[in-house]
Design an enzyme around this catalytic site. Sequence first.
Site, PDB file in Angstrom:
ATOM      1  N   ARG A  80       0.877  -1.185   0.000  1.00 38.01           N
ATOM      2  CA  ARG A  80       0.000   0.000   0.000  1.00 38.01           C
ATOM      3  C   ARG A  80       0.908   1.227   0.000  1.00 38.01           C
ATOM      4  O   ARG A  80       1.681   1.428   0.949  1.00 38.01           O
ATOM      5  CB  ARG A  80      -0.899   0.002   1.237  1.00 38.01           C
ATOM      6  CG  ARG A  80      -1.505   1.351   1.500  1.00 38.01           C
ATOM      7  CD  ARG A  80      -2.659   1.316   2.459  1.00 38.01           C
ATOM      8  NE  ARG A  80      -3.802   0.681   1.830  1.00 38.01           N
ATOM      9  CZ  ARG A  80      -5.038   0.734   2.320  1.00 38.01           C
ATOM     10  NH1 ARG A  80      -5.281   1.366   3.442  1.00 38.01           N
ATOM     11  NH2 ARG A  80      -6.032   0.150   1.683  1.00 38.01           N
ATOM     12  N   HIS A 107      -7.019   1.046  -6.666  1.00 39.01           N
ATOM     13  CA  HIS A 107      -7.249   0.171  -5.504  1.00 39.01           C
ATOM     14  C   HIS A 107      -7.937  -1.104  -6.009  1.00 39.01           C
ATOM     15  O   HIS A 107      -9.103  -1.368  -5.708  1.00 39.01           O
ATOM     16  CB  HIS A 107      -8.119   0.907  -4.484  1.00 39.01           C
ATOM     17  CG  HIS A 107      -8.147   0.272  -3.128  1.00 39.01           C
ATOM     18  ND1 HIS A 107      -7.402  -0.845  -2.798  1.00 39.01           N
ATOM     19  CD2 HIS A 107      -8.840   0.599  -2.001  1.00 39.01           C
ATOM     20  CE1 HIS A 107      -7.641  -1.157  -1.530  1.00 39.01           C
ATOM     21  NE2 HIS A 107      -8.509  -0.315  -1.032  1.00 39.01           N
ATOM     22  N   GLN A 142      -9.842  -3.792  -3.761  1.00 39.34           N
ATOM     23  CA  GLN A 142     -11.150  -3.326  -3.316  1.00 39.34           C
ATOM     24  C   GLN A 142     -12.212  -3.654  -4.366  1.00 39.34           C
ATOM     25  O   GLN A 142     -13.305  -4.128  -4.050  1.00 39.34           O
ATOM     26  CB  GLN A 142     -11.094  -1.804  -3.082  1.00 39.34           C
ATOM     27  CG  GLN A 142     -12.405  -1.218  -2.618  1.00 39.34           C
ATOM     28  CD  GLN A 142     -12.824  -1.737  -1.259  1.00 39.34           C
ATOM     29  OE1 GLN A 142     -12.058  -1.680  -0.313  1.00 39.34           O
ATOM     30  NE2 GLN A 142     -14.028  -2.274  -1.143  1.00 39.34           N
ATOM     31  N   ASP A 190     -17.005   7.127  -1.718  1.00 42.22           N
ATOM     32  CA  ASP A 190     -15.754   6.976  -0.966  1.00 42.22           C
ATOM     33  C   ASP A 190     -15.470   8.337  -0.330  1.00 42.22           C
ATOM     34  O   ASP A 190     -16.112   9.348  -0.686  1.00 42.22           O
ATOM     35  CB  ASP A 190     -14.639   6.551  -1.947  1.00 42.22           C
ATOM     36  CG  ASP A 190     -13.281   6.347  -1.269  1.00 42.22           C
ATOM     37  OD1 ASP A 190     -13.245   6.180  -0.032  1.00 42.22           O
ATOM     38  OD2 ASP A 190     -12.254   6.372  -1.979  1.00 42.22           O
ATOM     39  N   CYS A 219     -16.320   1.737   0.201  1.00 44.97           N
ATOM     40  CA  CYS A 219     -15.162   0.878   0.491  1.00 44.97           C
ATOM     41  C   CYS A 219     -14.744   0.966   1.952  1.00 44.97           C
ATOM     42  O   CYS A 219     -14.043   0.088   2.435  1.00 44.97           O
ATOM     43  CB  CYS A 219     -14.012   1.238  -0.430  1.00 44.97           C
ATOM     44  SG  CYS A 219     -13.535   2.969  -0.333  1.00 44.97           S
ATOM     45  N   ARG A 274     -13.432  -8.540   0.930  1.00 48.31           N
ATOM     46  CA  ARG A 274     -12.011  -8.250   0.711  1.00 48.31           C
ATOM     47  C   ARG A 274     -11.200  -9.518   0.975  1.00 48.31           C
ATOM     48  O   ARG A 274     -10.323  -9.876   0.202  1.00 48.31           O
ATOM     49  CB  ARG A 274     -11.536  -7.127   1.648  1.00 48.31           C
ATOM     50  CG  ARG A 274     -11.997  -5.734   1.283  1.00 48.31           C
ATOM     51  CD  ARG A 274     -11.395  -5.253  -0.034  1.00 48.31           C
ATOM     52  NE  ARG A 274      -9.942  -5.228  -0.002  1.00 48.31           N
ATOM     53  CZ  ARG A 274      -9.206  -4.220   0.472  1.00 48.31           C
ATOM     54  NH1 ARG A 274      -9.795  -3.132   0.911  1.00 48.31           N
ATOM     55  NH2 ARG A 274      -7.882  -4.274   0.457  1.00 48.31           N
TER      56      ARG A 274
HETATM   57  N1  NVA Z   1      -9.708   6.826  -1.583  1.00 46.62           N
HETATM   58  C1  NVA Z   1      -9.397   6.345  -0.267  1.00 46.62           C
HETATM   59  C2  NVA Z   1      -9.648   4.883  -0.169  1.00 46.62           C
HETATM   60  C3  NVA Z   1      -9.447   4.294   1.204  1.00 46.62           C
HETATM   61  C4  NVA Z   1      -9.651   2.814   1.248  1.00 46.62           C
HETATM   62  C5  NVA Z   1      -7.955   6.671   0.074  1.00 46.62           C
HETATM   63  O1  NVA Z   1      -7.101   6.517  -0.795  1.00 46.62           O
HETATM   64  O2  NVA Z   1      -7.700   7.099   1.195  1.00 46.62           O
HETATM   65  N1   CP Z   2     -11.153  -0.151   2.064  1.00 43.36           N
HETATM   66  C1   CP Z   2      -9.898  -0.214   2.533  1.00 43.36           C
HETATM   67  O1   CP Z   2      -8.936  -0.419   1.789  1.00 43.36           O
HETATM   68  O2   CP Z   2      -9.799  -0.049   3.873  1.00 43.36           O
HETATM   69  P1   CP Z   2      -8.449   0.186   4.697  1.00 43.36           P
HETATM   70  O3   CP Z   2      -7.911   1.515   4.275  1.00 43.36           O
HETATM   71  O4   CP Z   2      -8.863   0.167   6.133  1.00 43.36           O
HETATM   72  O5   CP Z   2      -7.500  -0.906   4.364  1.00 43.36           O
END
Ligand code: NVA
Ligand code: CP
Length: 313
Positions: free
Chosen positions: A107, A134, A137, A228, A268, A296
């Site tokens: 990540r 992502h 997801q 989101d 998400c 997930r």
């Molecule tokens: N768009 C959000 C998704 C979190 C799972 C982010 O990147 O923070």
């Molecule tokens: N939806 C998702 O990726 O959640 P987290 O940021 O908690 O991993």
Amino acid sequence: MGLKLKGRHFLSMLDFSADEIEAVLQTAAKLKSKGPRPEKTPLLGKTLAMIFQKPSLRTRVSFETGMTRMGGHAIYLAPTDISLGKRETTEDIAMVLSRYVDIIMARVFGHDIVVDLAKHAGVPVINGLSDYEHPCQILADFQTIIERRGQLKGMKACYVGDGNNVAHSLMLGAARMGMHMTVICPRGYEPKPDVTAQSTTVGRETGSKITVTDDLAAVDAADVMYTDVWASMGQEAEADARRKIFKRYAINAETIKPAKRDVTILHCLPAHYGDEIDYTTSRLPHSAIFDQAENRMHAQNALMLHLLGALGS
Ligand code: NVA
Ligand code: CP
């Protein structure tokens, strides 16, 4: 079909063909149907390295629990543990980890980091979220949409909010699978033009119509409504300004009205209740936000089995 995925990376929804995504989703459904205590441990002795530059609840816990359930082991590498790009280059991290582990999930901020990891790793690399996409997801979301609505092809999904990483993967994935995707954002916060162009091109081959608009009336007859956060990880300083700009672009009793009566509501998570979705709407019987979270794990377990060639073991 699974053998074709062995050893591959999963950085983008476009890395897989429609048949390959379908195969992963079918495996995910099978894994889910086994219940909480699957009797087999197909990843016995396998190790997953999980690199995190950003916080997480779902991604970390679903990958780690998934490995435990399948008999493998997961190692959490916190942002400060390896200081990717500061203490050591991405190239060296990929080369070192590949000598120890069987698969890597990362990540990251810049998408170029997962691309770089994949370039230098001798094992499969999974994008656990970048600023650009992502995809894990969206595998879970597709599993959820199939559970709720029976299929992806021909469904009309609307994403309301920021044209971010989740929106990008949804558009590319929808285009691949023949699902229509309408992205509704305030002006200036649309998805990246290259993602819109790419998904439009791919959608032409599959019969998926990709639309980007600022008009909330485009929710009309939607089967799925998705949102989101308005400020993604790394954009915290913009959160207040964005709250004003995005005010109308929320999922609530008013904005879901033009959609189908049983519209499947997706998020998400994490959610900011009262911003992009209100609490009441998130708890409607046709909201599937916690199924998404559960899926997930099933979708990623399926993905790892395919990438590791461990199907049927
Ligand atoms: N768009 C959000 C998704 C979190 C799972 C982010 O990147 O923070
Ligand atoms: N939806 C998702 O990726 O959640 P987290 O940021 O908690 O991993």
